[in-house]
Design an enzyme around this catalytic site. Structure first.
Site, PDB file in Angstrom:
ATOM      1  N   SER A 116      27.766   1.732  35.228  1.00  0.00           N
ATOM      2  CA  SER A 116      28.889   1.517  36.149  1.00  0.00           C
ATOM      3  C   SER A 116      28.721   2.153  37.523  1.00  0.00           C
ATOM      4  O   SER A 116      29.530   1.907  38.410  1.00  0.00           O
ATOM      5  CB  SER A 116      30.189   2.012  35.524  1.00  0.00           C
ATOM      6  OG  SER A 116      30.733   1.028  34.681  1.00  0.00           O
ATOM      7  N   LYS A 124      28.807  -0.079  40.589  1.00  0.00           N
ATOM      8  CA  LYS A 124      30.035  -0.465  41.287  1.00  0.00           C
ATOM      9  C   LYS A 124      30.110   0.127  42.688  1.00  0.00           C
ATOM     10  O   LYS A 124      30.806  -0.407  43.559  1.00  0.00           O
ATOM     11  CB  LYS A 124      31.258  -0.041  40.469  1.00  0.00           C
ATOM     12  CG  LYS A 124      31.431  -0.805  39.160  1.00  0.00           C
ATOM     13  CD  LYS A 124      32.691  -0.352  38.436  1.00  0.00           C
ATOM     14  CE  LYS A 124      32.942  -1.165  37.177  1.00  0.00           C
ATOM     15  NZ  LYS A 124      32.051  -0.812  36.077  1.00  0.00           N
ATOM     16  N   SER A 154      36.945   2.218  36.548  1.00  0.00           N
ATOM     17  CA  SER A 154      35.699   1.513  36.252  1.00  0.00           C
ATOM     18  C   SER A 154      35.975   0.115  35.707  1.00  0.00           C
ATOM     19  O   SER A 154      35.444  -0.285  34.675  1.00  0.00           O
ATOM     20  CB  SER A 154      34.831   2.312  35.280  1.00  0.00           C
ATOM     21  OG  SER A 154      33.483   1.934  35.394  1.00  0.00           O
ATOM     22  N   LYS A 197      31.247   8.555  41.007  1.00  0.00           N
ATOM     23  CA  LYS A 197      31.330   7.435  40.058  1.00  0.00           C
ATOM     24  C   LYS A 197      30.418   7.712  38.883  1.00  0.00           C
ATOM     25  O   LYS A 197      29.240   8.028  39.064  1.00  0.00           O
ATOM     26  CB  LYS A 197      30.911   6.123  40.740  1.00  0.00           C
ATOM     27  CG  LYS A 197      31.066   4.904  39.843  1.00  0.00           C
ATOM     28  CD  LYS A 197      32.522   4.553  39.634  1.00  0.00           C
ATOM     29  CE  LYS A 197      32.692   3.574  38.470  1.00  0.00           C
ATOM     30  NZ  LYS A 197      32.569   4.245  37.150  1.00  0.00           N
TER      31      LYS A 197
END
Length: 529
Positions: A87, A90, A333, A445
């Site tokens: 993720s 992203k 997320s 993140k």
């Protein structure tokens, strides 16, 4: 929901022995060249000590830390290694979307007429045309239905035509795991889709199992009620205190839920979020139900539009601007939002709302900003695919680049904030690094799936300097290395004083930070999986 085995890996062809030896020697040489001479001796010693943790034994680890203002590399460990981002990808997708589409970009969902008015009747069809809005809620469709009624229409002699043609018809991304398909973090992607909760779990239905009296069948309800689900099996109600073993499993390729197990009488209801096949038709059904609540009768039900209908605009709904939309995407997320952004980039900038065109436009953004080498690989927007590969150096360079963009403030604020318990502030980091110098300091993140755990973001050092970091760990088995990742972020935020702190200080991964029981998939977006 039941656990899954670890995901399969991609296997490479075997090399002849001589070639393998040569390749190994070249890789060893490049790894040494990869790691520059230390600039910050204390930082290097501390991070080296943390990275010597036994949880990283035999794993692939890449790290880069930069001074955010100057770009000077303060620490590096195999920064050019190609690793699975999960993720953390992203960050790439959102940066490209903000740059290419602009922070004010909105998605528009339209209701259009296909036919003529005869008093309060529409002699023809209503077209629900999706504009790619990944945050379209059932409540928004209800509002549109109210506007249709307010426009004086009480009967539609034809159908509701659900139009998801803005994006290609391929519903799932390249390399997505087939056994993730029923789960809310792996939604089908279409130009028209609907969510039924404020965290924008698109293309899902909420399934609630409520116990009855002992020995009776448990009640199973759907929200929205218009979800086209059928049931097989049953869930029984057990004696008080008997525990729950509820199974709600969607059969692959069908809107059929297999029910199994039991739930104790008097216990709280059990809720699951399950994806739905054909998200555009699903949205059309929810809209038809909303029309009925507002007194608008549709005679011939719901069908799929071709996208070529010569319809006329009636009413419309606009999404929040992109700068706000990225908040739930990055904080929680949300994989579906990420995929919509990638396809929207493809549609707006490349003329096609598909993964390949979106990826090509993102690649162009990276190349134009000097981030095109070394070559990586991106095939989707969320990082759900095992085919995605990126280097820690590129991730760190992207984070540095973002600081110079006019949208940086919104992007930085949208990143999860370590240790902050507010869901739309701390997000996936809400339970991590609490009680440390990283709390309410580190904006980062995370990204995880089986054998993968990454953390990329920013830390503010005690002297006020902003630091950029990318820590990526792949191919581990057994105990999670997540405490090591957190310890690195804490060290950057705290400076050298607490350098002797051990990674084990942060303990095992919290139950709500992306690891759900035995499930290792990237379900950080969802507290319900």
């Amino acid at each position: 929901m039941p656990g899954h085995p670890l995901r399969h890996r991609l296997y490479r062809r075997s090399l002849p022995l001589a070639a393998a030896v040569l390749a190994a020697s070249l890789l060893a040489g490049s790894a040494q060249a990869d790691d520059p001479a230390p600039v910050d001796v204390a930082l290097t010693a501390d991070l080296d000590a943390l990275l010597a943790d036994s949880r990283l034994a035999n794993a692939q680890t890449g790290v880069e830390v930069l001074d955010a203002a100057t770009g000077q590399v303060l620490y590096a460990r195999q920064p050019q290694a190609l690793l699975t981002p999960a993720s953390t990808l992203k960050t790439v997708t959102t940066a490209a979307a903000l740059d290419l589409l602009g922070p004010d970009h909105r998605f528009t969902t339209e209701v259009r007429t296909l036919g003529d008015r005869a008093g309060s009747a529409l002699v023809g069809d209503l077209v629900l045309r999706g504009g790619g809005d990944p945050t379209l809620l059932a409540a928004d469709l209800d509002d549109l239905a109210g506007q249709v009624a307010a426009a004086g229409i009480s009967t539609v002699t034809g159908r509701v035509l659900a139009d998801g043609s803005r994006y290609e018809t391929t519903p799932l991304g390249p390399g997505w795991a087939w056994d993730d398909e029923p789960y809310s973090y792996s939604p089908q992607i279409a130009g028209l889709t609907v969510a039924n909760d404020p965290e924008y779990l698109m293309d899902t239905v909420r399934v609630t199992v409520t116990p009855g009296a002992a020995g009776e069948e448990a009640a199973v309800t759907l929200d929205p009620a218009q979800a086209p689900m059928s049931f097989t099996g049953r869930i029984t109600t057990g004696a008080a205190g008997s525990g729950s073993s509820v199974g709600v499993d969607r059969r692959r390729g069908a809107n059929e839920l297999a029910l199994s197990g039991s739930i104790a009488t008097g216990s709280a209801p059990v809720t699951s979020w399950v994806t739905v096949e054909n998200p555009s038709t699903y949205a059309g059904r929810v809209f038809e139900g909303a029309l009925a609540r507002h007194g608008v009768r549709v005679v011939r039900g719901v069908d799929a539009a071709t996208g070529a209908e010569a319809s006329q605009p009636l009413v419309a709904h606009q999404s929040q601007p992109l700068a706000q939309l990225i908040v739930p995407m990055l904080k929680l997320s949300n994989n579906g939002i990420a995929e919509h952004l990638l396809k929207e980039i493809g549609k707006v900038k490349g003329g096609r709302g598909d993964w390949a065109t979106g990826v090509a436009q993102v690649r162009g953004f990276l190349n134009a900003n000097g981030l095109g080498t070394p070559a990586g690989r991106q095939v989707d927007g969320s990082g759900l695919s095992r085919y995605d590969l990126v280097t820690p150096a590129r991730m760190a360079a992207l984070l540095k680049l973002a600081q110079d963009r006019p949208w940086f403030g919104a992007w930085y604020d949208a990143l999860p904030v370590a240790g902050n318990p507010q869901r739309m502030v701390g997000g996936t980091l809400a339970a991590r690094m609490r009680g440390t110098k990283a709390e309410n300091n580190v904006h980062a993140k995370s990204g995880s799936m089986g054998g993968v755990d990454n953390l990329v973001g920013y830390a503010t050092a005690p002297d006020g300097r902003r630091l950029v970091f990318a820590v990526m760990v792949n191919d581990f088995a057994g105990t999670s290395p997540r405490p090591v990742l957190d310890a690195i972020a804490v060290r950057l935020a705290a400076g050298p004083a607490p350098a002797q702190a051990k990674a084990r200080t942060f303990g095992a991964p919290a139950a709500d930070d992306g690891y759900q029981g035995t499930r290792w998939e990237d379900c950080e977006a969802v507290a319900h999986c």
